[in-house]
Motif scaffolding. Structure first.
Motif, PDB file in Angstrom:
ATOM      1  N   GLY A   1       0.837  -1.192   0.000  1.00 37.44           N
ATOM      2  CA  GLY A   1       0.000   0.000   0.000  1.00 37.44           C
ATOM      3  C   GLY A   1       0.868   1.236   0.000  1.00 37.44           C
ATOM      4  O   GLY A   1       0.654   2.156   0.790  1.00 37.44           O
ATOM      5  N   CYS A   2       1.851   1.273  -0.903  1.00 38.46           N
ATOM      6  CA  CYS A   2       2.947   2.250  -0.810  1.00 38.46           C
ATOM      7  C   CYS A   2       2.581   3.649  -1.282  1.00 38.46           C
ATOM      8  O   CYS A   2       3.397   4.561  -1.173  1.00 38.46           O
ATOM      9  CB  CYS A   2       4.142   1.758  -1.618  1.00 38.46           C
ATOM     10  N   GLY A   3       1.366   3.853  -1.809  1.00 37.29           N
ATOM     11  CA  GLY A   3       0.996   5.186  -2.270  1.00 37.29           C
ATOM     12  C   GLY A   3       1.912   5.680  -3.364  1.00 37.29           C
ATOM     13  O   GLY A   3       2.237   4.956  -4.307  1.00 37.29           O
ATOM     14  N   TRP A   4       2.363   6.922  -3.215  1.00 32.98           N
ATOM     15  CA  TRP A   4       3.244   7.528  -4.214  1.00 32.98           C
ATOM     16  C   TRP A   4       4.729   7.241  -3.931  1.00 32.98           C
ATOM     17  O   TRP A   4       5.597   7.880  -4.483  1.00 32.98           O
ATOM     18  CB  TRP A   4       2.991   9.024  -4.270  1.00 32.98           C
ATOM     19  N   GLY A   5       4.992   6.280  -3.068  1.00 37.73           N
ATOM     20  CA  GLY A   5       6.355   5.794  -2.900  1.00 37.73           C
ATOM     21  C   GLY A   5       7.216   6.566  -1.930  1.00 37.73           C
ATOM     22  O   GLY A   5       8.447   6.434  -1.979  1.00 37.73           O
ATOM     23  N   GLY A   6       6.643   7.311  -1.013  1.00 34.01           N
ATOM     24  CA  GLY A   6       7.444   8.088  -0.065  1.00 34.01           C
ATOM     25  C   GLY A   6       8.343   7.231   0.798  1.00 34.01           C
ATOM     26  O   GLY A   6       9.532   7.515   0.962  1.00 34.01           O
ATOM     27  N   MET A   7       7.791   6.168   1.367  1.00 36.54           N
ATOM     28  CA  MET A   7       8.590   5.265   2.200  1.00 36.54           C
ATOM     29  C   MET A   7       9.636   4.532   1.350  1.00 36.54           C
ATOM     30  O   MET A   7      10.787   4.343   1.778  1.00 36.54           O
ATOM     31  CB  MET A   7       7.671   4.257   2.896  1.00 36.54           C
ATOM     32  N   VAL A   8       9.245   4.147   0.160  1.00 33.63           N
ATOM     33  CA  VAL A   8      10.163   3.450  -0.743  1.00 33.63           C
ATOM     34  C   VAL A   8      11.403   4.308  -1.005  1.00 33.63           C
ATOM     35  O   VAL A   8      12.541   3.854  -0.874  1.00 33.63           O
ATOM     36  CB  VAL A   8       9.448   3.115  -2.070  1.00 33.63           C
ATOM     37  N   ARG A   9      11.168   5.566  -1.369  1.00 32.21           N
ATOM     38  CA  ARG A   9      12.303   6.447  -1.693  1.00 32.21           C
ATOM     39  C   ARG A   9      13.138   6.765  -0.461  1.00 32.21           C
ATOM     40  O   ARG A   9      14.361   6.829  -0.520  1.00 32.21           O
ATOM     41  CB  ARG A   9      11.789   7.741  -2.341  1.00 32.21           C
ATOM     42  N   HIS A  10      12.472   6.998   0.680  1.00 33.78           N
ATOM     43  CA  HIS A  10      13.202   7.351   1.899  1.00 33.78           C
ATOM     44  C   HIS A  10      14.128   6.209   2.319  1.00 33.78           C
ATOM     45  O   HIS A  10      15.311   6.440   2.636  1.00 33.78           O
ATOM     46  CB  HIS A  10      12.232   7.676   3.030  1.00 33.78           C
ATOM     47  N   ALA A  11      13.617   4.992   2.321  1.00 34.73           N
ATOM     48  CA  ALA A  11      14.431   3.862   2.759  1.00 34.73           C
ATOM     49  C   ALA A  11      15.593   3.612   1.806  1.00 34.73           C
ATOM     50  O   ALA A  11      16.707   3.300   2.239  1.00 34.73           O
ATOM     51  CB  ALA A  11      13.552   2.614   2.866  1.00 34.73           C
ATOM     52  N   ALA A  12      15.325   3.753   0.514  1.00 32.83           N
ATOM     53  CA  ALA A  12      16.400   3.543  -0.466  1.00 32.83           C
ATOM     54  C   ALA A  12      17.459   4.636  -0.379  1.00 32.83           C
ATOM     55  O   ALA A  12      18.666   4.362  -0.370  1.00 32.83           O
ATOM     56  CB  ALA A  12      15.813   3.485  -1.872  1.00 32.83           C
ATOM     57  N   LYS A  13      16.999   5.884  -0.292  1.00 41.75           N
ATOM     58  CA  LYS A  13      17.906   7.028  -0.338  1.00 41.75           C
ATOM     59  C   LYS A  13      18.722   7.186   0.940  1.00 41.75           C
ATOM     60  O   LYS A  13      19.926   7.474   0.891  1.00 41.75           O
ATOM     61  CB  LYS A  13      17.101   8.296  -0.603  1.00 41.75           C
ATOM     62  N   HIS A  14      18.090   7.016   2.086  1.00 39.09           N
ATOM     63  CA  HIS A  14      18.750   7.327   3.354  1.00 39.09           C
ATOM     64  C   HIS A  14      19.278   6.096   4.097  1.00 39.09           C
ATOM     65  O   HIS A  14      20.076   6.250   5.032  1.00 39.09           O
ATOM     66  CB  HIS A  14      17.792   8.093   4.263  1.00 39.09           C
ATOM     67  N   TYR A  15      18.830   4.899   3.707  1.00 40.03           N
ATOM     68  CA  TYR A  15      19.258   3.694   4.421  1.00 40.03           C
ATOM     69  C   TYR A  15      19.895   2.644   3.511  1.00 40.03           C
ATOM     70  O   TYR A  15      20.299   1.584   4.002  1.00 40.03           O
ATOM     71  CB  TYR A  15      18.073   3.093   5.200  1.00 40.03           C
ATOM     72  N   GLY A  16      20.008   2.922   2.213  1.00 37.64           N
ATOM     73  CA  GLY A  16      20.652   1.997   1.297  1.00 37.64           C
ATOM     74  C   GLY A  16      19.945   0.669   1.166  1.00 37.64           C
ATOM     75  O   GLY A  16      20.565  -0.371   0.920  1.00 37.64           O
ATOM     76  N   VAL A  17      18.617   0.682   1.335  1.00 42.74           N
ATOM     77  CA  VAL A  17      17.822  -0.539   1.336  1.00 42.74           C
ATOM     78  C   VAL A  17      17.269  -0.803  -0.068  1.00 42.74           C
ATOM     79  O   VAL A  17      16.896   0.127  -0.790  1.00 42.74           O
ATOM     80  CB  VAL A  17      16.663  -0.403   2.349  1.00 42.74           C
ATOM     81  N   THR A  18      17.178  -2.061  -0.456  1.00 46.75           N
ATOM     82  CA  THR A  18      16.487  -2.451  -1.685  1.00 46.75           C
ATOM     83  C   THR A  18      15.009  -2.586  -1.370  1.00 46.75           C
ATOM     84  O   THR A  18      14.632  -3.371  -0.490  1.00 46.75           O
ATOM     85  CB  THR A  18      17.029  -3.786  -2.221  1.00 46.75           C
ATOM     86  N   VAL A  19      14.164  -1.806  -2.059  1.00 49.42           N
ATOM     87  CA  VAL A  19      12.760  -1.695  -1.660  1.00 49.42           C
ATOM     88  C   VAL A  19      11.835  -2.020  -2.824  1.00 49.42           C
ATOM     89  O   VAL A  19      12.018  -1.518  -3.941  1.00 49.42           O
ATOM     90  CB  VAL A  19      12.425  -0.268  -1.171  1.00 49.42           C
ATOM     91  N   LEU A  20      10.809  -2.823  -2.526  1.00 47.19           N
ATOM     92  CA  LEU A  20       9.702  -3.046  -3.440  1.00 47.19           C
ATOM     93  C   LEU A  20       8.444  -2.467  -2.814  1.00 47.19           C
ATOM     94  O   LEU A  20       8.062  -2.855  -1.709  1.00 47.19           O
ATOM     95  CB  LEU A  20       9.503  -4.540  -3.708  1.00 47.19           C
ATOM     96  N   GLY A  21       7.802  -1.532  -3.504  1.00 53.93           N
ATOM     97  CA  GLY A  21       6.522  -0.998  -3.063  1.00 53.93           C
ATOM     98  C   GLY A  21       5.426  -1.455  -4.005  1.00 53.93           C
ATOM     99  O   GLY A  21       5.643  -1.582  -5.210  1.00 53.93           O
ATOM    100  N   VAL A  22       4.240  -1.731  -3.459  1.00 54.27           N
ATOM    101  CA  VAL A  22       3.100  -2.129  -4.289  1.00 54.27           C
ATOM    102  C   VAL A  22       1.890  -1.284  -3.933  1.00 54.27           C
ATOM    103  O   VAL A  22       1.674  -0.935  -2.761  1.00 54.27           O
ATOM    104  CB  VAL A  22       2.766  -3.632  -4.135  1.00 54.27           C
ATOM    105  N   THR A  23       1.113  -0.939  -4.949  1.00 54.52           N
ATOM    106  CA  THR A  23      -0.104  -0.157  -4.760  1.00 54.52           C
ATOM    107  C   THR A  23      -1.158  -0.614  -5.749  1.00 54.52           C
ATOM    108  O   THR A  23      -0.835  -1.029  -6.867  1.00 54.52           O
ATOM    109  CB  THR A  23       0.152   1.349  -4.930  1.00 54.52           C
ATOM    110  N   LEU A  24      -2.428  -0.510  -5.349  1.00 55.64           N
ATOM    111  CA  LEU A  24      -3.547  -0.845  -6.237  1.00 55.64           C
ATOM    112  C   LEU A  24      -3.956   0.329  -7.119  1.00 55.64           C
ATOM    113  O   LEU A  24      -4.886   0.200  -7.910  1.00 55.64           O
ATOM    114  CB  LEU A  24      -4.755  -1.294  -5.403  1.00 55.64           C
ATOM    115  N   SER A  25      -3.283   1.458  -6.972  1.00 60.77           N
ATOM    116  CA  SER A  25      -3.589   2.630  -7.792  1.00 60.77           C
ATOM    117  C   SER A  25      -2.578   2.752  -8.926  1.00 60.77           C
ATOM    118  O   SER A  25      -1.388   2.937  -8.695  1.00 60.77           O
ATOM    119  CB  SER A  25      -3.560   3.905  -6.935  1.00 60.77           C
ATOM    120  N   ARG A  26      -3.068   2.661 -10.155  1.00 60.87           N
ATOM    121  CA  ARG A  26      -2.182   2.792 -11.310  1.00 60.87           C
ATOM    122  C   ARG A  26      -1.574   4.192 -11.365  1.00 60.87           C
ATOM    123  O   ARG A  26      -0.404   4.369 -11.713  1.00 60.87           O
ATOM    124  CB  ARG A  26      -2.952   2.502 -12.599  1.00 60.87           C
ATOM    125  N   GLU A  27      -2.372   5.221 -11.024  1.00 62.75           N
ATOM    126  CA  GLU A  27      -1.874   6.596 -11.033  1.00 62.75           C
ATOM    127  C   GLU A  27      -0.728   6.764 -10.045  1.00 62.75           C
ATOM    128  O   GLU A  27       0.269   7.420 -10.337  1.00 62.75           O
ATOM    129  CB  GLU A  27      -3.008   7.567 -10.709  1.00 62.75           C
TER     130      GLU A  27
END
Length: 429
Positions: free
Chosen positions: A208-234
């Motif tokens: 339920g990652c929305g527009w990917g805020g958590m995805v980007r934060h974890a990747a950018k600031h913690y060097g984590v490999t992240v998969l986000g999924v959302t039911l919204s195509r937009e």
């Protein structure tokens, strides 16, 4: 001899029959009648017969919303992007009484039996529950996708105007009372990363990652490999574009997918931020069981969701169900903990952040007011009004402890009970 029931009432007089202590605001109707103090901070103006029919055929928040969204009911003196002050006054001072049978007959006769035929609802309204049931059981994949589409696939630009640069549509965490909304959203993501004990090289699933805020934060600031999924195509399209713009392609991905269709496993951590409200309480066992199956032993889960101050299961009110979150369902944090424990997850920390959500909603309302004219270029005025009512009303509900926001942090221990957990929390405040 004329009976009381035969005396024709004006619209304002009919409204007065339903009040225990009078009106705390000014009311004016299209028949020329009025009630309430002339020096009230705002005026509620009923403009036409259709608005009257909305109010008569759906008493309560749904009828009010229909008339207001359709433009048949106006609030003068209050900005539609933030009707918070009006809602505080109404909720604290408006008291209805149950009229006698004779009074009810008099009211209906005066207002017209023809107004008991409901007009078509505004275009912004979602299907009623019985129509949604034709799509199958509540919270099947198709029905969930339709509910998410109704609320989130509106206009990415509209969400940018309301949510701000972070494009984060969940409760922020305010480090201080004077922190900005953006600072608070950064702190929310960082707190979750710290609670999950993320380290470079870890793998995170954000459902339920929305527009990917958590995805980007974890990747950018913690060097984590992240998969986000959302039911919204937009949302997925916007998030992938932003990931590329920030050069995070090697670490981050947002996928247009139901979380239940994620094939990967053995994640070091899972974050679920604002998804559980859409799951349905009966599905909690399957939900937490699925998440546990995707974690490695010693992996952590952070579940962030709106809750009730008790552990009863309740659906959302009629307005929220038709205009905001179709099929939404809430319960208390106790039910969430039990469901997590029953599938073998160990709950290690729980935190209530409800005051933070009230502050977040204020920030969003302020943004909507500031960008109102541009917002109307993205959505209908009815849709913008829906957002104003919904956010201001939700802010008030968090302040009054009618709803709460909980973090539940859990771990998947090994068969011998080793949770790979420090003696004391390491994430700070």
């Amino acid at each position: 001899m004329t009976t009381d029931a035969a005396v024709k009432l004006s619209i304002a007089d009919a409204l007065g029959k339903l009040m225990k202590e009078g009106l705390p605001f000014r009311f004016e109707a299209f028949d020329g009648s009025s009630a309430g103090p002339t020096d009230a901070p705002f005026t509620l103006r009923l403009l036409n017969e259709r608005g009257l029919s909305y109010l008569m055929t759906a008493p309560g928040d749904l009828g009010f919303a229909r008339a207001y969204v359709a433009g048949d009911l106006e609030l003068e003196g209050i900005h539609p992007g933030n009707p918070y002050d009006a809602m505080v006054l109404i909720m604290s001072q408006l008291r209805f009484k149950v009229p006698s049978a004779a009074e009810m007959v008099q009211i209906v006769r005066s207002l017209g039996f023809g107004n008991l035929k409901p007009p078509p609802p505004p275009a912004e309204e979602h299907l009623p529950k019985w129509r949604r049931a034709l799509e199958g059981m509540r919270h099947n994949k198709k029905r969930d996708a339709e509910a998410i589409h109704h609320h989130y696939d509106v206009s990415n630009r509209f969400y940018e105007l309301v949510l701000g640069p972070s494009m984060t549509y969940t409760c922020a965490v305010y480090p201080t009372l004077d922190s900005t909304l953006e600072q608070a959203q950064y702190e929310k993501y960082d707190l979750i990363c710290r609670k999950l004990d993320l380290k470079p090289g870890d793998r995170l699933l954000d459902i339920g990652c929305g527009w990917g805020g958590m995805v980007r934060h974890a990747a950018k600031h913690y060097g984590v490999t992240v998969l986000g999924v959302t039911l919204s195509r937009e949302q997925a399209t916007w998030a992938q574009d932003e990931i590329k713009r920030q050069g995070l392609d090697d670490l981050a991905e947002v996928r247009f997918s139901d979380y239940r269709d994620v094939p990967e496993g053995e994640f070091d951590a899972i974050s679920s931020i604002g998804l559980t409200e859409h799951i349905g309480v009966k599905q909690y066992g399957d939900y937490f069981g699925f998440l546990r199956s995707k974690l490695r032993v010693g992996g952590r889960l952070l579940n962030h969701c709106i809750t009730r101050p008790n552990n009863k299961t309740t659906t959302t009110g009629a307005f929220i169900d038709r205009y905001v979150f179709p099929d939404g369902e809430l319960t208390g944090v106790g039910r969430i903990q039990v469901a997590a424990q029953d599938v073998g997850l160990e709950v290690r920390h729980v935190e209530n952040l409800r005051e933070h959500y009230a502050m977040t909603l204020k920030g969003w309302c302020d943004n909507l007011v500031e960008h109102w004219d541009e917002a109307l270029g993205e959505v209908t005025i009815g849709r913008a009004k829906v957002w104003g009512i919904y956010m201001a009303g939700s802010r008030l509900a968090f302040e009054r402890n009618e709803i709460e926001l909980h973090h539940v942090l859990a771990v998947k221990p090994d068969p011998h009970g080793d949770a790979s957990w420090p003696l004391r929390p390491t994430w700070g405040s």
